[in-house]
Write a protein that holds these residues in place. Structure first.
Motif, PDB file in Angstrom:
ATOM      1  N   PRO A 146       0.793  -1.232   0.000  1.00  0.00           N
ATOM      2  CA  PRO A 146       0.000   0.000   0.000  1.00  0.00           C
ATOM      3  C   PRO A 146       0.827   1.285   0.000  1.00  0.00           C
ATOM      4  O   PRO A 146       0.257   2.369  -0.012  1.00  0.00           O
ATOM      5  CB  PRO A 146      -0.782  -0.119   1.307  1.00  0.00           C
ATOM      6  N   LEU A 147       2.154   1.189   0.002  1.00  0.00           N
ATOM      7  CA  LEU A 147       2.967   2.394   0.118  1.00  0.00           C
ATOM      8  C   LEU A 147       2.906   3.255  -1.145  1.00  0.00           C
ATOM      9  O   LEU A 147       2.968   4.477  -1.048  1.00  0.00           O
ATOM     10  CB  LEU A 147       4.425   2.024   0.434  1.00  0.00           C
ATOM     11  N   ARG A 153      -1.709   9.438  -2.197  1.00  0.00           N
ATOM     12  CA  ARG A 153      -2.615  10.102  -1.242  1.00  0.00           C
ATOM     13  C   ARG A 153      -1.941  11.307  -0.606  1.00  0.00           C
ATOM     14  O   ARG A 153      -2.547  12.370  -0.456  1.00  0.00           O
ATOM     15  CB  ARG A 153      -3.046   9.094  -0.168  1.00  0.00           C
ATOM     16  N   GLN A 154      -0.678  11.157  -0.238  1.00  0.00           N
ATOM     17  CA  GLN A 154       0.042  12.267   0.375  1.00  0.00           C
ATOM     18  C   GLN A 154       0.243  13.413  -0.616  1.00  0.00           C
ATOM     19  O   GLN A 154       0.289  14.583  -0.217  1.00  0.00           O
ATOM     20  CB  GLN A 154       1.385  11.792   0.930  1.00  0.00           C
ATOM     21  N   ALA A 155       0.388  13.080  -1.895  1.00  0.00           N
ATOM     22  CA  ALA A 155       0.501  14.134  -2.914  1.00  0.00           C
ATOM     23  C   ALA A 155      -0.778  14.962  -2.962  1.00  0.00           C
ATOM     24  O   ALA A 155      -0.736  16.194  -3.102  1.00  0.00           O
ATOM     25  CB  ALA A 155       0.796  13.515  -4.272  1.00  0.00           C
ATOM     26  N   PHE A 156      -1.918  14.294  -2.818  1.00  0.00           N
ATOM     27  CA  PHE A 156      -3.198  15.008  -2.770  1.00  0.00           C
ATOM     28  C   PHE A 156      -3.306  15.847  -1.503  1.00  0.00           C
ATOM     29  O   PHE A 156      -3.663  17.035  -1.543  1.00  0.00           O
ATOM     30  CB  PHE A 156      -4.351  14.006  -2.850  1.00  0.00           C
ATOM     31  N   LEU A 157      -2.943  15.262  -0.361  1.00  0.00           N
ATOM     32  CA  LEU A 157      -3.050  15.989   0.899  1.00  0.00           C
ATOM     33  C   LEU A 157      -2.084  17.162   0.958  1.00  0.00           C
ATOM     34  O   LEU A 157      -2.295  18.112   1.716  1.00  0.00           O
ATOM     35  CB  LEU A 157      -2.793  15.046   2.077  1.00  0.00           C
ATOM     36  N   GLY A 158      -1.020  17.092   0.148  1.00  0.00           N
ATOM     37  CA  GLY A 158      -0.094  18.214   0.088  1.00  0.00           C
ATOM     38  C   GLY A 158      -0.731  19.473  -0.466  1.00  0.00           C
ATOM     39  O   GLY A 158      -0.221  20.586  -0.252  1.00  0.00           O
ATOM     40  N   LEU A 159      -1.858  19.313  -1.171  1.00  0.00           N
ATOM     41  CA  LEU A 159      -2.584  20.476  -1.695  1.00  0.00           C
ATOM     42  C   LEU A 159      -3.479  21.105  -0.640  1.00  0.00           C
ATOM     43  O   LEU A 159      -3.980  22.216  -0.840  1.00  0.00           O
ATOM     44  CB  LEU A 159      -3.456  20.057  -2.895  1.00  0.00           C
ATOM     45  N   ALA A 239      -9.545  14.743  -7.103  1.00  0.00           N
ATOM     46  CA  ALA A 239     -10.105  14.164  -5.883  1.00  0.00           C
ATOM     47  C   ALA A 239     -11.172  15.085  -5.306  1.00  0.00           C
ATOM     48  O   ALA A 239     -10.993  16.309  -5.251  1.00  0.00           O
ATOM     49  CB  ALA A 239      -8.998  13.934  -4.861  1.00  0.00           C
ATOM     50  N   ASP A 240     -12.299  14.490  -4.888  1.00  0.00           N
ATOM     51  CA  ASP A 240     -13.437  15.297  -4.461  1.00  0.00           C
ATOM     52  C   ASP A 240     -13.611  15.281  -2.939  1.00  0.00           C
ATOM     53  O   ASP A 240     -12.739  14.807  -2.200  1.00  0.00           O
ATOM     54  CB  ASP A 240     -14.725  14.828  -5.152  1.00  0.00           C
ATOM     55  N   VAL A 241     -14.739  15.800  -2.485  1.00  0.00           N
ATOM     56  CA  VAL A 241     -15.025  15.916  -1.057  1.00  0.00           C
ATOM     57  C   VAL A 241     -15.012  14.556  -0.376  1.00  0.00           C
ATOM     58  O   VAL A 241     -14.490  14.398   0.737  1.00  0.00           O
ATOM     59  CB  VAL A 241     -16.384  16.613  -0.848  1.00  0.00           C
ATOM     60  N   TYR A 242     -15.562  13.539  -1.042  1.00  0.00           N
ATOM     61  CA  TYR A 242     -15.625  12.210  -0.439  1.00  0.00           C
ATOM     62  C   TYR A 242     -14.222  11.600  -0.291  1.00  0.00           C
ATOM     63  O   TYR A 242     -13.965  10.852   0.660  1.00  0.00           O
ATOM     64  CB  TYR A 242     -16.528  11.291  -1.267  1.00  0.00           C
ATOM     65  N   ASP A 243     -13.333  11.940  -1.207  1.00  0.00           N
ATOM     66  CA  ASP A 243     -11.954  11.470  -1.089  1.00  0.00           C
ATOM     67  C   ASP A 243     -11.282  12.080   0.134  1.00  0.00           C
ATOM     68  O   ASP A 243     -10.543  11.395   0.856  1.00  0.00           O
ATOM     69  CB  ASP A 243     -11.160  11.822  -2.354  1.00  0.00           C
ATOM     70  N   LEU A 244     -11.527  13.359   0.364  1.00  0.00           N
ATOM     71  CA  LEU A 244     -10.925  13.998   1.535  1.00  0.00           C
ATOM     72  C   LEU A 244     -11.535  13.455   2.824  1.00  0.00           C
ATOM     73  O   LEU A 244     -10.823  13.236   3.811  1.00  0.00           O
ATOM     74  CB  LEU A 244     -11.106  15.515   1.472  1.00  0.00           C
ATOM     75  N   ILE A 248      -9.541  11.837   6.039  1.00  0.00           N
ATOM     76  CA  ILE A 248      -9.698  12.269   7.428  1.00  0.00           C
ATOM     77  C   ILE A 248     -10.009  11.083   8.331  1.00  0.00           C
ATOM     78  O   ILE A 248      -9.376  10.896   9.381  1.00  0.00           O
ATOM     79  CB  ILE A 248     -10.815  13.333   7.537  1.00  0.00           C
ATOM     80  N   VAL A 249     -10.967  10.259   7.925  1.00  0.00           N
ATOM     81  CA  VAL A 249     -11.353   9.099   8.726  1.00  0.00           C
ATOM     82  C   VAL A 249     -10.198   8.107   8.818  1.00  0.00           C
ATOM     83  O   VAL A 249      -9.922   7.544   9.888  1.00  0.00           O
ATOM     84  CB  VAL A 249     -12.601   8.426   8.123  1.00  0.00           C
ATOM     85  N   THR A 250      -9.485   7.899   7.707  1.00  0.00           N
ATOM     86  CA  THR A 250      -8.352   6.962   7.698  1.00  0.00           C
ATOM     87  C   THR A 250      -7.264   7.406   8.663  1.00  0.00           C
ATOM     88  O   THR A 250      -6.734   6.603   9.450  1.00  0.00           O
ATOM     89  CB  THR A 250      -7.764   6.844   6.280  1.00  0.00           C
ATOM     90  N   ASP A 251      -6.917   8.687   8.655  1.00  0.00           N
ATOM     91  CA  ASP A 251      -5.835   9.176   9.505  1.00  0.00           C
ATOM     92  C   ASP A 251      -6.233   9.207  10.975  1.00  0.00           C
ATOM     93  O   ASP A 251      -5.392   8.965  11.850  1.00  0.00           O
ATOM     94  CB  ASP A 251      -5.395  10.567   9.034  1.00  0.00           C
TER      95      ASP A 251
END
Length: 289
Positions: A146-147, A153-159, A239-244, A248-251
């Motif tokens: 999964p890495l 995912r981290q690239a998306f969260l970087g935004l 990536a949309d609202v549901y992706d974010l 949040i829930v995953t982290d």
């Protein structure tokens, strides 16, 4: 240590009384052990290792070749077994590494033949590879799930501005409310919005895209803060609202925090004319035990 002189009490005279400085000389600190004395406690460097090395890693036993441990010279294992450092041994003569040995077998399998662990152990082996500084193994693990997905995912969260800070705020608010109410859980409102400007049915026929330019004065008319505890957004990505929300829930779950969420409506703040905010509002429920 008292230094005994060759004179006896009978031969001493009053004139031979010791001065204070002489007394201090008689009570000397023990000398620093010589190399010969130190060698009785610890072996002298460099340390010699056999070709076949028995290991005790946190209570788990392994056996491997010395050349396997030295496979990549810039790793911690190669440095440990280079002979430049002293490695203690257990009662059976196994070289002891004070580290959890659960995934050390996966480390050895990679050093032996390049084998990678199954997917369910990838994250844990990655942490061990970081500890032992095994760069080639880290590179290989980062290219598989999964890495690999985590890098995307981290690239998306970087935004996302202040993403980690907002997560901490969710946890702190939920903890404070639960403690104040002496409750098992706490609820808070979270706004998650992708677009900075509201889009209304009146705009859709006139604009072919969700993105369009407004003047600075017009933009200020739409600036406001929704009446929520924490607000995420905006961002520019597919990536949309549901992706974010999933992030949040995953982290939070990764930190052992039980969280549920549901959409409870939209922000209905009136901005100007027929424009309303319409950002979605979610209720987060954090359960503490």
């Amino acid at each position: 240590m008292v230094v005994v002189t060759g004179q006896s009490k009978a031969s001493a005279t009053p004139d031979d009384a010791m001065s204070s400085s002489d007394a201090e000389d008689d009570f000397q600190e023990p000398a620093t052990p010589t190399a010969t004395q130190a060698g009785q406690a610890l072996p002298l460097l460099p340390q010699q290792f056999p070709e076949v090395v028995p290991l005790n890693v946190g209570g788990m036993f392994f056996t491997t070749r010395l050349s396997t441990l030295r496979r990549y010279e810039d790793t911690m294992l190669a440095a440990m077994f280079s002979g430049r450092h002293y490695i203690p041994t257990d009662a059976e003569g196994r070289y002891f590494i004070d580290r959890d040995g659960t995934y050390f077998g996966d480390i050895l399998n990679f050093l032996r033949s390049g084998d990678l662990p199954p997917r369910e152990r990838v994250r844990s082996v990655y942490k061990e590879a970081q500890y032992y500084s095994i760069g080639p193994l880290l590179d290989n693990l980062e290219d598989i799930q999964p890495l690999k997905g985590e890098k995307v995912r981290q690239a998306f969260l970087g935004l996302m501005p202040y993403y980690k800070e907002h997560l901490e705020r969710i946890v702190e608010i939920a903890k404070l409310r639960a403690m104040q109410r002496k409750a098992r859980f706490a609820k808070l409102k979270v706004c998650v919005f992708k677009e900075e400007m509201p889009i209304t049915p009146y705009e859709c026929p006139h604009f072919n895209s969700l993105r369009f330019e407004r003047s600075e004065s017009e933009a200020k008319l739409f600036e406001h803060h929704c009446e929520v505890d924490v607000s995420f957004g905006p961002w520019e990505a597919v990536a949309d609202v549901y992706d974010l929300l999933h992030c949040i829930v995953t982290d939070l779950s990764a930190r052992g925090i039980a969280v549920d969420h549901q959409c409870i409506g939209v922000c209905d703040k009136h901005l100007i004319n027929h424009y309303y905010c319409k950002r979605p509002i979610y209720e987060f429920k954090i359960t503490w035990w």
